[in-house]
Design an enzyme around this catalytic site. Sequence first.
Site, PDB file in Angstrom:
ATOM      1  N   TYR A 215     -30.833 -10.563 -14.255  1.00  0.00           N
ATOM      2  CA  TYR A 215     -32.026  -9.802 -14.622  1.00  0.00           C
ATOM      3  C   TYR A 215     -33.286 -10.632 -14.389  1.00  0.00           C
ATOM      4  CZ  TYR A 215     -34.327  -5.881 -16.955  1.00  0.00           C
ATOM      5  OH  TYR A 215     -35.098  -4.773 -17.239  1.00  0.00           O
TER       6      TYR A 215
ATOM      7  N   LYS B 213     -39.746  -7.610 -19.865  1.00  0.00           N
ATOM      8  CA  LYS B 213     -39.367  -6.613 -20.862  1.00  0.00           C
ATOM      9  C   LYS B 213     -39.611  -7.130 -22.280  1.00  0.00           C
ATOM     10  CE  LYS B 213     -37.913  -3.168 -18.306  1.00  0.00           C
ATOM     11  NZ  LYS B 213     -38.644  -1.874 -18.255  1.00  0.00           N
TER      12      LYS B 213
END
Length: 281
Positions: free
Chosen positions: A167, A174
């Site tokens: 990720y 995020k």
Amino acid sequence: MPEFDACCDPAELLDLSGRKGLVVGIANDRSLAWPAALHFRQAGAELAITYVDERTKPHVVPLAARLEAPILLPCDVNAPHELDAVFDAITDRWGKLDFILHAVGSVPPGDLHGRLTDCSAAGFSQAMHVSVHSLIRMAHLAEPLMKSGGSLITLSYLGGERVVENYNVMGPVKAALEATVRYLAHELGPSNIRVNAISAGPVMTRAASGLTGFAGLLDATARVAPLRRNVTADEVGRAALLFASDYPGGITGEVLHVDAGVHVESPVAAAKMNVKSENSR
């Protein structure tokens, strides 16, 4: 205890008739924003829909037609004035706005596929601008239109809370998005504007397909999650409908996990699942 009729009618509380909403982030019919938009419309809301550019427009136009959207405009949040033009159109046509679904994110492939350690300043800045600052800007533009209150909804992922392999740069981005949700909830709460995030489990979308090893992530999530499966885009859409309605009127600054429960599992539990899987071969 009061009888049901004396208390409330859930169908009525989830009725969005007369509400006006903005959905930013539909790229095609596999986008997480698409089933959410369908639920908004089926509940009676009138929607403004955006597309990123001419390349995505042919995929979005027929979807906007299905939604009977009276406003369909380009909105690349990196492009000067496009977001402002969307809110100008909303102001001219409706003069108000009740909710927003913010479902956008972008990072150059080289920075997404490389280590965070090696991420370029330009790539990091772009990811933060598209994924995070665009929500802040939308909140700024929406506040005057939400005179009677409203709801801002954004999409996050577990990678903002803990490390998820591959990720990479989107993890810190995020995390920043979820912190932004809390600060916007604090600032806009006195105006009765709620701000919440949905931390969705992995779903095969165009954006997700760009992640290295995504098929393996889907498989691992289904094995470890308490529900022993992955979530569907429709389940994420129903959660967005809930936040757009008055039903969760006392909830703001929240990150709701719609991920089959995988966020409650520890690395130890995941390791045990892997061992069981190896032993069963």
